[in-house]
Write a protein that holds these residues in place. Structure first.
Motif, PDB file in Angstrom:
ATOM      1  N   VAL A   1       0.857  -1.179   0.000  1.00 55.31           N
ATOM      2  CA  VAL A   1       0.000   0.000   0.000  1.00 55.31           C
ATOM      3  C   VAL A   1       0.894   1.229   0.000  1.00 55.31           C
ATOM      4  O   VAL A   1       1.685   1.435   0.932  1.00 55.31           O
ATOM      5  CB  VAL A   1      -0.940   0.027   1.225  1.00 55.31           C
ATOM      6  CG1 VAL A   1      -1.816   1.277   1.191  1.00 55.31           C
ATOM      7  CG2 VAL A   1      -1.811  -1.226   1.262  1.00 55.31           C
ATOM      8  N   ILE A   2       0.769   2.024  -1.041  1.00 51.95           N
ATOM      9  CA  ILE A   2       1.567   3.244  -1.184  1.00 51.95           C
ATOM     10  C   ILE A   2       0.662   4.431  -0.870  1.00 51.95           C
ATOM     11  O   ILE A   2      -0.276   4.722  -1.612  1.00 51.95           O
ATOM     12  CB  ILE A   2       2.130   3.394  -2.605  1.00 51.95           C
ATOM     13  CG1 ILE A   2       2.810   2.104  -3.075  1.00 51.95           C
ATOM     14  CG2 ILE A   2       3.093   4.581  -2.675  1.00 51.95           C
ATOM     15  CD1 ILE A   2       3.960   1.647  -2.225  1.00 51.95           C
ATOM     16  N   GLY A   3       0.915   5.099   0.249  1.00 54.43           N
ATOM     17  CA  GLY A   3       0.085   6.212   0.691  1.00 54.43           C
ATOM     18  C   GLY A   3      -0.755   5.811   1.883  1.00 54.43           C
ATOM     19  O   GLY A   3      -1.799   5.174   1.728  1.00 54.43           O
ATOM     20  N   LEU A   4      -0.287   6.169   3.085  1.00 52.84           N
ATOM     21  CA  LEU A   4      -0.956   5.754   4.321  1.00 52.84           C
ATOM     22  C   LEU A   4      -1.559   6.971   5.022  1.00 52.84           C
ATOM     23  O   LEU A   4      -1.278   7.256   6.178  1.00 52.84           O
ATOM     24  CB  LEU A   4       0.037   5.042   5.239  1.00 52.84           C
ATOM     25  CG  LEU A   4       0.694   3.779   4.671  1.00 52.84           C
ATOM     26  CD1 LEU A   4       1.785   3.281   5.601  1.00 52.84           C
ATOM     27  CD2 LEU A   4      -0.348   2.691   4.419  1.00 52.84           C
ATOM     28  N   GLY A   5      -2.426   7.669   4.299  1.00 50.78           N
ATOM     29  CA  GLY A   5      -3.075   8.845   4.847  1.00 50.78           C
ATOM     30  C   GLY A   5      -4.390   8.510   5.522  1.00 50.78           C
ATOM     31  O   GLY A   5      -4.594   7.396   6.025  1.00 50.78           O
ATOM     32  N   ILE A   6      -5.306   9.482   5.529  1.00 48.16           N
ATOM     33  CA  ILE A   6      -6.598   9.313   6.195  1.00 48.16           C
ATOM     34  C   ILE A   6      -7.337   8.086   5.683  1.00 48.16           C
ATOM     35  O   ILE A   6      -7.995   7.364   6.443  1.00 48.16           O
ATOM     36  CB  ILE A   6      -7.459  10.579   6.002  1.00 48.16           C
ATOM     37  CG1 ILE A   6      -6.926  11.724   6.885  1.00 48.16           C
ATOM     38  CG2 ILE A   6      -8.919  10.314   6.347  1.00 48.16           C
ATOM     39  CD1 ILE A   6      -7.656  13.030   6.693  1.00 48.16           C
ATOM     40  N   MET A   7      -7.218   7.799   4.393  1.00 50.36           N
ATOM     41  CA  MET A   7      -7.900   6.645   3.811  1.00 50.36           C
ATOM     42  C   MET A   7      -6.984   5.433   3.700  1.00 50.36           C
ATOM     43  O   MET A   7      -7.379   4.302   3.978  1.00 50.36           O
ATOM     44  CB  MET A   7      -8.444   7.016   2.424  1.00 50.36           C
ATOM     45  CG  MET A   7      -9.413   8.169   2.412  1.00 50.36           C
ATOM     46  SD  MET A   7     -10.964   7.788   3.238  1.00 50.36           S
ATOM     47  CE  MET A   7     -11.695   6.662   2.054  1.00 50.36           C
ATOM     48  N   GLY A   8      -5.756   5.654   3.270  1.00 49.38           N
ATOM     49  CA  GLY A   8      -4.862   4.544   2.992  1.00 49.38           C
ATOM     50  C   GLY A   8      -4.491   3.720   4.201  1.00 49.38           C
ATOM     51  O   GLY A   8      -4.407   2.478   4.130  1.00 49.38           O
ATOM     52  N   LEU A   9      -4.275   4.374   5.351  1.00 50.81           N
ATOM     53  CA  LEU A   9      -3.879   3.635   6.547  1.00 50.81           C
ATOM     54  C   LEU A   9      -4.974   2.684   7.026  1.00 50.81           C
ATOM     55  O   LEU A   9      -4.700   1.484   7.247  1.00 50.81           O
ATOM     56  CB  LEU A   9      -3.455   4.596   7.651  1.00 50.81           C
ATOM     57  CG  LEU A   9      -3.043   3.941   8.968  1.00 50.81           C
ATOM     58  CD1 LEU A   9      -1.867   2.998   8.769  1.00 50.81           C
ATOM     59  CD2 LEU A   9      -2.709   5.009  10.021  1.00 50.81           C
ATOM     60  N   PRO A  10      -6.227   3.146   7.214  1.00 50.37           N
ATOM     61  CA  PRO A  10      -7.241   2.185   7.651  1.00 50.37           C
ATOM     62  C   PRO A  10      -7.502   1.088   6.624  1.00 50.37           C
ATOM     63  O   PRO A  10      -7.820  -0.060   7.003  1.00 50.37           O
ATOM     64  CB  PRO A  10      -8.486   3.047   7.890  1.00 50.37           C
ATOM     65  CG  PRO A  10      -8.235   4.338   7.201  1.00 50.37           C
ATOM     66  CD  PRO A  10      -6.757   4.527   7.193  1.00 50.37           C
ATOM     67  N   MET A  11      -7.357   1.390   5.348  1.00 50.51           N
ATOM     68  CA  MET A  11      -7.495   0.343   4.334  1.00 50.51           C
ATOM     69  C   MET A  11      -6.406  -0.712   4.516  1.00 50.51           C
ATOM     70  O   MET A  11      -6.670  -1.920   4.461  1.00 50.51           O
ATOM     71  CB  MET A  11      -7.435   0.948   2.930  1.00 50.51           C
ATOM     72  CG  MET A  11      -8.654   1.790   2.574  1.00 50.51           C
ATOM     73  SD  MET A  11      -8.455   2.731   1.035  1.00 50.51           S
ATOM     74  CE  MET A  11      -8.381   1.390  -0.169  1.00 50.51           C
ATOM     75  N   ALA A  12      -5.170  -0.256   4.750  1.00 49.36           N
ATOM     76  CA  ALA A  12      -4.065  -1.185   4.954  1.00 49.36           C
ATOM     77  C   ALA A  12      -4.285  -2.028   6.201  1.00 49.36           C
ATOM     78  O   ALA A  12      -4.020  -3.249   6.213  1.00 49.36           O
ATOM     79  CB  ALA A  12      -2.750  -0.412   5.052  1.00 49.36           C
TER      80      ALA A  12
END
Length: 292
Positions: A6-17
């Motif tokens: 997962v590239i990009g662990l922002g507001i959306m990316g982190l919980p998705m990861a």
């Protein structure tokens, strides 16, 4: 289970990861700031030192970054996804970008032996945390089928909407509908408050009728509380409405309500409110009526 980068662990990316970890996938994350990588590691994932490091053993690569140039930056060049992921790797771009850029990058991916899907999401931060995002997917039907286990870990309503670029086109339509709904809800609450109505009760009954919507359910209470902590920032919605208006012009169609709300959002960003949640449109609706 897959090895997922997962590239990009922002507001959306982190919980998705994190939800991918919970689903049993091996997840490696990369982000420009170390704090987000540390949070993923604490949840059972692995941190990477570079994009190349993140994708080298991946079966699936998910990119979740803010805008078209950001996606181009992480997939292109010697250090990017296309140059470092193995041939046959699935690339799922969950970012919201221009449909024409999505199509061009999908062609570049195919040329590099990578299987592309444009899969922007809707549902905001809470939807990402709960793993119930709506995902509109463009790309090859077989690649979509092969991505099901990964997509099901982060979303609830997952629909293949056509060839590459189609997912981004549907996402643009989504952002048009959401923005107009937020503005309409903002104006309605200003109207209710001006008459001294019990606004909690009013929103409850409105939510049970034809005026009900997920926007009302998720944003109404935030407006009443004047709480504009970001779930989805106005600056990002401003970017998305720019995509809408440009794509509409290119297609020769008019979006008068969308264009009007786009100007209101741009005004808020220009005044320094881009970091607010997009429900912050209510702040402007209040000000235009001389209320607080």
């Amino acid at each position: 289970m897959s090895n997922v980068a997962v590239i990009g662990l922002g507001i959306m990316g982190l919980p998705m990861a994190v939800n991918l970890v919970k689903a049993g996938h091996t997840v490696t994350g990369y982000n420009r700031s170390q704090g987000a990588i540390d949070k993923l590691a604490a949840a059972g994932g692995r941190g990477a030192t570079s994009i190349a490091d993140a994708v080298k053993d991946a079966d699936v690569v998910i990119t979740m970054v803010p805008d078209s140039p950001d996606v181009e930056a992480v997939v292109s060049g010697a250090d990017g996804v296309f140059a470092n992921a193995a041939k046959g790797t699935l690339w799922i771009d969950a970012s919201s970008i221009r449909p024409d850029v999505a199509k061009r990058l999908s062609d570049d991916a195919v040329a590099a032996g990578i299987r592309p899907l444009d899969a922007p999401v809707s549902g905001g931060e809470q939807g990402a945390i709960d793993g119930v995002l709506s995902i509109m997917v463009g790309g090859d039907a077989k690649d979509f089928a092969d991505a099901q286990d990964v997509l099901n870990a982060v979303g609830k309503t997952i629909v293949h909407v056509g060839p590459s670029g189609s997912g981004q086109t549907v996402k643009a339509a989504n952002q048009l509908i959401v923005a107009v709904n937020i503005q309409a809800l903002s104006e309605a609450i200003v109207f209710l408050e001006a008459y001294g109505v019990d606004t909690d009760a009013a929103l409850k009954v409105l939510g049970g009728g034809l005026a009900g919507s997920k926007v009302l359910d998720q944003k109404g209470a935030k407006m009443l509380a004047r709480n504009f902590d970001p779930g989805f920032r106005l600056a990002l919605h401003n970017k998305d409405l720019g995509i809408v208006t440009a794509a509409a012009r290119e297609a020769g169609v008019t979006v008068p309500l969308g264009s009007a709300v786009a100007q209101l959002v741009t005004s808020m960003v220009a005044q320094g409110d881009g970091a607010l949640d997009h429900s912050g449109l209510f702040k402007q609706a209040l000000a235009s009526s001389g209320r607080k």
